[in-house]
Scaffold this motif. Structure first.
Motif, PDB file in Angstrom:
ATOM      1  N   ALA A 129      55.609 -43.017  64.064  1.00 19.01           N
ATOM      2  CA  ALA A 129      56.232 -42.258  65.152  1.00 19.01           C
ATOM      3  C   ALA A 129      55.302 -42.321  66.364  1.00 19.01           C
ATOM      4  O   ALA A 129      54.096 -42.521  66.211  1.00 19.01           O
ATOM      5  CB  ALA A 129      56.462 -40.806  64.729  1.00 19.01           C
ATOM      6  N   PRO A 130      55.844 -42.170  67.575  1.00 16.87           N
ATOM      7  CA  PRO A 130      54.988 -42.260  68.763  1.00 16.87           C
ATOM      8  C   PRO A 130      53.735 -41.385  68.692  1.00 16.87           C
ATOM      9  O   PRO A 130      52.642 -41.838  69.026  1.00 16.87           O
ATOM     10  CB  PRO A 130      55.915 -41.835  69.907  1.00 16.87           C
ATOM     11  N   GLY A 131      53.862 -40.144  68.252  1.00 12.64           N
ATOM     12  CA  GLY A 131      52.696 -39.266  68.167  1.00 12.64           C
ATOM     13  C   GLY A 131      51.691 -39.745  67.142  1.00 12.64           C
ATOM     14  O   GLY A 131      50.480 -39.651  67.354  1.00 12.64           O
ATOM     15  N   GLY A 132      52.186 -40.279  66.023  1.00 11.65           N
ATOM     16  CA  GLY A 132      51.287 -40.805  64.999  1.00 11.65           C
ATOM     17  C   GLY A 132      50.525 -42.017  65.491  1.00 11.65           C
ATOM     18  O   GLY A 132      49.325 -42.157  65.231  1.00 11.65           O
ATOM     19  N   LEU A 133      51.202 -42.889  66.214  1.00  8.64           N
ATOM     20  CA  LEU A 133      50.533 -44.072  66.767  1.00  8.64           C
ATOM     21  C   LEU A 133      49.495 -43.676  67.809  1.00  8.64           C
ATOM     22  O   LEU A 133      48.409 -44.253  67.865  1.00  8.64           O
ATOM     23  CB  LEU A 133      51.562 -45.032  67.361  1.00  8.64           C
ATOM     24  N   GLU A 142      43.590 -43.479  77.330  1.00  8.17           N
ATOM     25  CA  GLU A 142      44.527 -44.401  77.957  1.00  8.17           C
ATOM     26  C   GLU A 142      45.251 -45.246  76.907  1.00  8.17           C
ATOM     27  O   GLU A 142      46.452 -45.464  76.987  1.00  8.17           O
ATOM     28  CB  GLU A 142      43.809 -45.315  78.958  1.00  8.17           C
ATOM     29  N   ASP A 143      44.498 -45.731  75.912  1.00  6.11           N
ATOM     30  CA  ASP A 143      45.107 -46.524  74.838  1.00  6.11           C
ATOM     31  C   ASP A 143      46.067 -45.677  74.014  1.00  6.11           C
ATOM     32  O   ASP A 143      47.127 -46.150  73.595  1.00  6.11           O
ATOM     33  CB  ASP A 143      44.039 -47.126  73.927  1.00  6.11           C
ATOM     34  N   ALA A 144      45.705 -44.421  73.776  1.00  3.40           N
ATOM     35  CA  ALA A 144      46.585 -43.523  73.024  1.00  3.40           C
ATOM     36  C   ALA A 144      47.880 -43.288  73.793  1.00  3.40           C
ATOM     37  O   ALA A 144      48.971 -43.312  73.217  1.00  3.40           O
ATOM     38  CB  ALA A 144      45.878 -42.206  72.745  1.00  3.40           C
ATOM     39  N   ALA A 145      47.777 -43.073  75.112  1.00  4.34           N
ATOM     40  CA  ALA A 145      48.963 -42.853  75.933  1.00  4.34           C
ATOM     41  C   ALA A 145      49.846 -44.094  75.941  1.00  4.34           C
ATOM     42  O   ALA A 145      51.084 -43.998  75.828  1.00  4.34           O
ATOM     43  CB  ALA A 145      48.556 -42.478  77.360  1.00  4.34           C
ATOM     44  N   GLU A 146      49.225 -45.265  76.039  1.00  7.18           N
ATOM     45  CA  GLU A 146      50.017 -46.499  76.017  1.00  7.18           C
ATOM     46  C   GLU A 146      50.695 -46.688  74.664  1.00  7.18           C
ATOM     47  O   GLU A 146      51.878 -47.051  74.603  1.00  7.18           O
ATOM     48  CB  GLU A 146      49.149 -47.713  76.340  1.00  7.18           C
ATOM     49  N   ALA A 147      49.990 -46.440  73.571  1.00  5.97           N
ATOM     50  CA  ALA A 147      50.583 -46.566  72.241  1.00  5.97           C
ATOM     51  C   ALA A 147      51.779 -45.628  72.101  1.00  5.97           C
ATOM     52  O   ALA A 147      52.825 -46.011  71.553  1.00  5.97           O
ATOM     53  CB  ALA A 147      49.542 -46.269  71.161  1.00  5.97           C
ATOM     54  N   PHE A 148      51.646 -44.410  72.606  1.00  2.00           N
ATOM     55  CA  PHE A 148      52.735 -43.438  72.559  1.00  2.00           C
ATOM     56  C   PHE A 148      53.949 -43.959  73.330  1.00  2.00           C
ATOM     57  O   PHE A 148      55.077 -43.963  72.819  1.00  2.00           O
ATOM     58  CB  PHE A 148      52.283 -42.100  73.137  1.00  2.00           C
ATOM     59  N   MET A 149      53.720 -44.383  74.569  1.00  2.00           N
ATOM     60  CA  MET A 149      54.835 -44.812  75.415  1.00  2.00           C
ATOM     61  C   MET A 149      55.506 -46.081  74.898  1.00  2.00           C
ATOM     62  O   MET A 149      56.730 -46.185  74.930  1.00  2.00           O
ATOM     63  CB  MET A 149      54.361 -45.001  76.862  1.00  2.00           C
ATOM     64  N   VAL A 150      54.733 -47.048  74.440  1.00  2.00           N
ATOM     65  CA  VAL A 150      55.326 -48.278  73.898  1.00  2.00           C
ATOM     66  C   VAL A 150      56.203 -47.939  72.690  1.00  2.00           C
ATOM     67  O   VAL A 150      57.314 -48.446  72.545  1.00  2.00           O
ATOM     68  CB  VAL A 150      54.249 -49.325  73.549  1.00  2.00           C
ATOM     69  N   ALA A 151      55.716 -47.034  71.845  1.00  2.00           N
ATOM     70  CA  ALA A 151      56.511 -46.627  70.682  1.00  2.00           C
ATOM     71  C   ALA A 151      57.765 -45.870  71.097  1.00  2.00           C
ATOM     72  O   ALA A 151      58.811 -45.980  70.468  1.00  2.00           O
ATOM     73  CB  ALA A 151      55.663 -45.790  69.731  1.00  2.00           C
ATOM     74  N   ALA A 152      57.661 -45.075  72.166  1.00  2.00           N
ATOM     75  CA  ALA A 152      58.791 -44.256  72.606  1.00  2.00           C
ATOM     76  C   ALA A 152      59.855 -45.052  73.350  1.00  2.00           C
ATOM     77  O   ALA A 152      61.051 -44.848  73.131  1.00  2.00           O
ATOM     78  CB  ALA A 152      58.290 -43.112  73.477  1.00  2.00           C
ATOM     79  N   PRO A 162      56.427 -50.281  86.643  1.00  2.00           N
ATOM     80  CA  PRO A 162      55.399 -50.654  87.615  1.00  2.00           C
ATOM     81  C   PRO A 162      54.021 -50.315  87.074  1.00  2.00           C
ATOM     82  O   PRO A 162      53.843 -49.348  86.326  1.00  2.00           O
ATOM     83  CB  PRO A 162      55.729 -49.789  88.833  1.00  2.00           C
ATOM     84  N   ALA A 163      53.033 -51.099  87.457  1.00  2.00           N
ATOM     85  CA  ALA A 163      51.659 -50.893  86.967  1.00  2.00           C
ATOM     86  C   ALA A 163      51.185 -49.471  87.234  1.00  2.00           C
ATOM     87  O   ALA A 163      50.512 -48.870  86.399  1.00  2.00           O
ATOM     88  CB  ALA A 163      50.718 -51.913  87.610  1.00  2.00           C
ATOM     89  N   ALA A 164      51.519 -48.903  88.393  1.00  2.00           N
ATOM     90  CA  ALA A 164      51.076 -47.553  88.710  1.00  2.00           C
ATOM     91  C   ALA A 164      51.671 -46.521  87.756  1.00  2.00           C
ATOM     92  O   ALA A 164      51.039 -45.543  87.419  1.00  2.00           O
ATOM     93  CB  ALA A 164      51.462 -47.195  90.149  1.00  2.00           C
ATOM     94  N   THR A 165      52.884 -46.774  87.282  1.00  2.00           N
ATOM     95  CA  THR A 165      53.522 -45.871  86.325  1.00  2.00           C
ATOM     96  C   THR A 165      52.871 -46.016  84.960  1.00  2.00           C
ATOM     97  O   THR A 165      52.592 -45.041  84.275  1.00  2.00           O
ATOM     98  CB  THR A 165      55.031 -46.157  86.206  1.00  2.00           C
ATOM     99  N   ARG A 166      52.607 -47.275  84.569  1.00  2.00           N
ATOM    100  CA  ARG A 166      51.936 -47.499  83.284  1.00  2.00           C
ATOM    101  C   ARG A 166      50.545 -46.898  83.303  1.00  2.00           C
ATOM    102  O   ARG A 166      50.085 -46.336  82.358  1.00  2.00           O
ATOM    103  CB  ARG A 166      51.838 -48.990  82.967  1.00  2.00           C
TER     104      ARG A 166
END
Length: 166
Positions: A129-133, A142-152, A162-166
């Motif tokens: 799940a996004p939170g688990g990832l 930053e890596d945790a936030a990216e893992a969450f968003m990619v999963a979501a 856009p890069a600024a949003t990521r």
């Protein structure tokens, strides 16, 4: 209207009808969100006193650096509450913050309503799940936030942001 009760970005909409005795409706946003996402709900509660705030590191509270200490998030919420009685609604990570604050100070919380609070530390929580990832991503916030968003939202949508949003 913004109030100077906190160094966080806080928006308070006073009730046109209650005399201050009714509990304040406090809306707490989740990860990758901001207080403004509650605009429609706050408008629907227009006859009640409503408080929203941007948690540290988000939108209007970006000047306050994010903290890896969960207790700081709870302290921030209590700073916004400022001793008032509240009915608190928390979405996603904001739900975890609401539950912890209500457990620490039940005398301030008439009710705690949570929607989709992630609890990846629980044994039954799906690891994919996004939170688990995000919880498993130990290299940086930053890596945790990216893992969450990619999963979501999925890799394809993530790459289109856009890069600024990521």
């Amino acid at each position: 209207m913004s109030q100077p009760r906190s160094s966080l970005h806080v928006v308070e909409s006073p009730s046109p009808t209650d005399s201050g005795r009714a509990p304040v409706r406090l809306l707490v946003h989740g990860s990758m969100d901001r207080a403004g996402s509650f605009g429609r709900l706050a408008a629907a509660l227009g006859r009640r006193a409503v408080v929203t705030y941007d948690r540290r590191g988000y939108a209007g509270s970006a000047r306050r650096a994010p903290s890896e200490d969960f207790g700081v998030q709870v302290d921030d919420l209590l700073e916004v509450v400022d001793g008032r009685r509240v009915v608190a609604l928390g979405h996603s990570f904001g739900g975890c913050v609401v539950l912890a604050a209500a457990a620490a100070h039940p005398e301030l919380f008439v009710a705690a309503v949570v929607w989709e609070p992630p609890m990846p530390w629980l044994a039954y929580w799906p690891a994919d799940a996004p939170g688990g990832l995000a919880a498993a991503s130990r290299s940086s916030p930053e890596d945790a936030a990216e893992a969450f968003m990619v999963a979501a939202v999925g890799e394809r949508v993530w790459r289109r942001l856009p890069a600024a949003t990521r």
